[in-house]
Design an enzyme around this catalytic site. Structure first.
Site, PDB file in Angstrom:
ATOM      1  N   ASN A 283       1.659  -3.249   6.324  1.00 61.29           N
ATOM      2  CA  ASN A 283       1.936  -4.687   6.248  1.00 61.29           C
ATOM      3  C   ASN A 283       3.136  -4.969   5.350  1.00 61.29           C
ATOM      4  OD1 ASN A 283      -0.036  -5.699   7.986  1.00 61.29           O
ATOM      5  ND2 ASN A 283      -1.559  -5.852   6.366  1.00 61.29           N
TER       6      ASN A 283
ATOM      7  N   ASP B   5      -1.074  -6.068  12.598  1.00 58.61           N
ATOM      8  CA  ASP B   5      -1.971  -6.514  13.675  1.00 58.61           C
ATOM      9  C   ASP B   5      -1.899  -5.565  14.863  1.00 58.61           C
ATOM     10  OD1 ASP B   5      -2.711  -8.663  12.122  1.00 58.61           O
ATOM     11  OD2 ASP B   5      -1.611 -10.159  13.298  1.00 58.61           O
TER      12      ASP B   5
ATOM     13  N   ASP C 221     -11.987   3.721   7.966  1.00 60.55           N
ATOM     14  CA  ASP C 221     -11.101   2.919   7.127  1.00 60.55           C
ATOM     15  C   ASP C 221      -9.689   3.469   7.273  1.00 60.55           C
ATOM     16  OD1 ASP C 221     -11.130   0.795   4.894  1.00 60.55           O
ATOM     17  OD2 ASP C 221      -9.930   2.417   4.036  1.00 60.55           O
TER      18      ASP C 221
ATOM     19  N   ASP D 118      -9.051  -3.644   7.469  1.00 61.09           N
ATOM     20  CA  ASP D 118      -8.720  -2.401   8.176  1.00 61.09           C
ATOM     21  C   ASP D 118      -9.931  -1.480   8.286  1.00 61.09           C
ATOM     22  OD1 ASP D 118      -8.871  -1.781   5.476  1.00 61.09           O
ATOM     23  OD2 ASP D 118      -7.181  -0.391   5.523  1.00 61.09           O
TER      24      ASP D 118
ATOM     25  N   HIS E 207       3.092  -8.330   8.817  1.00 56.95           N
ATOM     26  CA  HIS E 207       1.713  -8.487   9.284  1.00 56.95           C
ATOM     27  C   HIS E 207       1.578  -8.380  10.798  1.00 56.95           C
ATOM     28  CE1 HIS E 207      -0.161  -9.262   5.420  1.00 56.95           C
ATOM     29  NE2 HIS E 207       0.957  -9.878   5.090  1.00 56.95           N
TER      30      HIS E 207
END
Length: 185
Positions: A72, A81, A64, A107, A77
């Protein structure tokens, strides 16, 4: 072959190609190219069946990303990505070809290390953790650091998928809590 038969054969080939493409989409994360949750769980079930049949063992690792929301929020974003794609690439570069890497969603990633004893598999997990936590992803001239917490759970042929995920998830949250506590200490 008549024109009609040739046309029908061509249509059948095209239909088969489209079905294969849709089946791939059903099991693949579009952003990273890794297995998605459905594809990963299918691979885990296959691995557990093999472990049962051949008395094998292995490791499930849950990864994680720590602080991903702030990436973000800070960079946008598209940057997030890029961090997810970079994480996927790093994970693939640090596992064996027989291991399975998936993006479970958001994530959260998972790694399946089949046919491996506890010691070498946990050593591999620690290497992956170190690599992730020492890496930066480039974005518009900036270096975005990756931080990750891992949860590790051994399995054998008697293991249950729900139990495995739950235990690996608990271990990941313990790791995340310990990392947070060490940063504030």
């Amino acid at each position: 072959i008549s024109m009609a038969a040739a046309g029908a054969m061509e249509a059948a080939v095209e239909a088969d190609r489209r079905i294969a493409y849709l089946e791939k989409l059903a099991h693949t994360d579009e952003l990273t190219g890794l297995c998605n949750r459905r594809g990963f769980e299918l691979e885990l079930k296959r691995c557990l069946a093999s472990a049962h049949r051949y008395a094998e063992q292995g490791l499930l690792i849950i990864v994680d990303l720590d602080g991903f929301k702030s990436i973000n929020d800070t960079y946008g974003h598209a940057a997030g990505d890029e961090v997810l794609r970079g994480t996927a690439k790093l994970l693939l570069e640090n596992v064996r070809t027989c291991d399975v890497v998936g993006r479970l969603g958001g994530d959260e990633f998972a790694i399946l290390i089949p046919r491996s004893d506890w010691e070498p598999a946990t050593k591999r997990a620690r290497i992956i953790e170190d690599v992730l936590n020492e890496t930066f992803v480039g974005w518009e001239g900036r270096r975005i650091s990756i931080h990750a917490s891992l949860g590790i759970q051994a399995f054998n042929g008697e293991s249950d998928t729900c139990f495995l995920f739950a235990e690996a998830d608990k271990a990941m949250y313990r790791s995340k809590h310990e990392r947070r506590a060490s940063r504030t200490a």
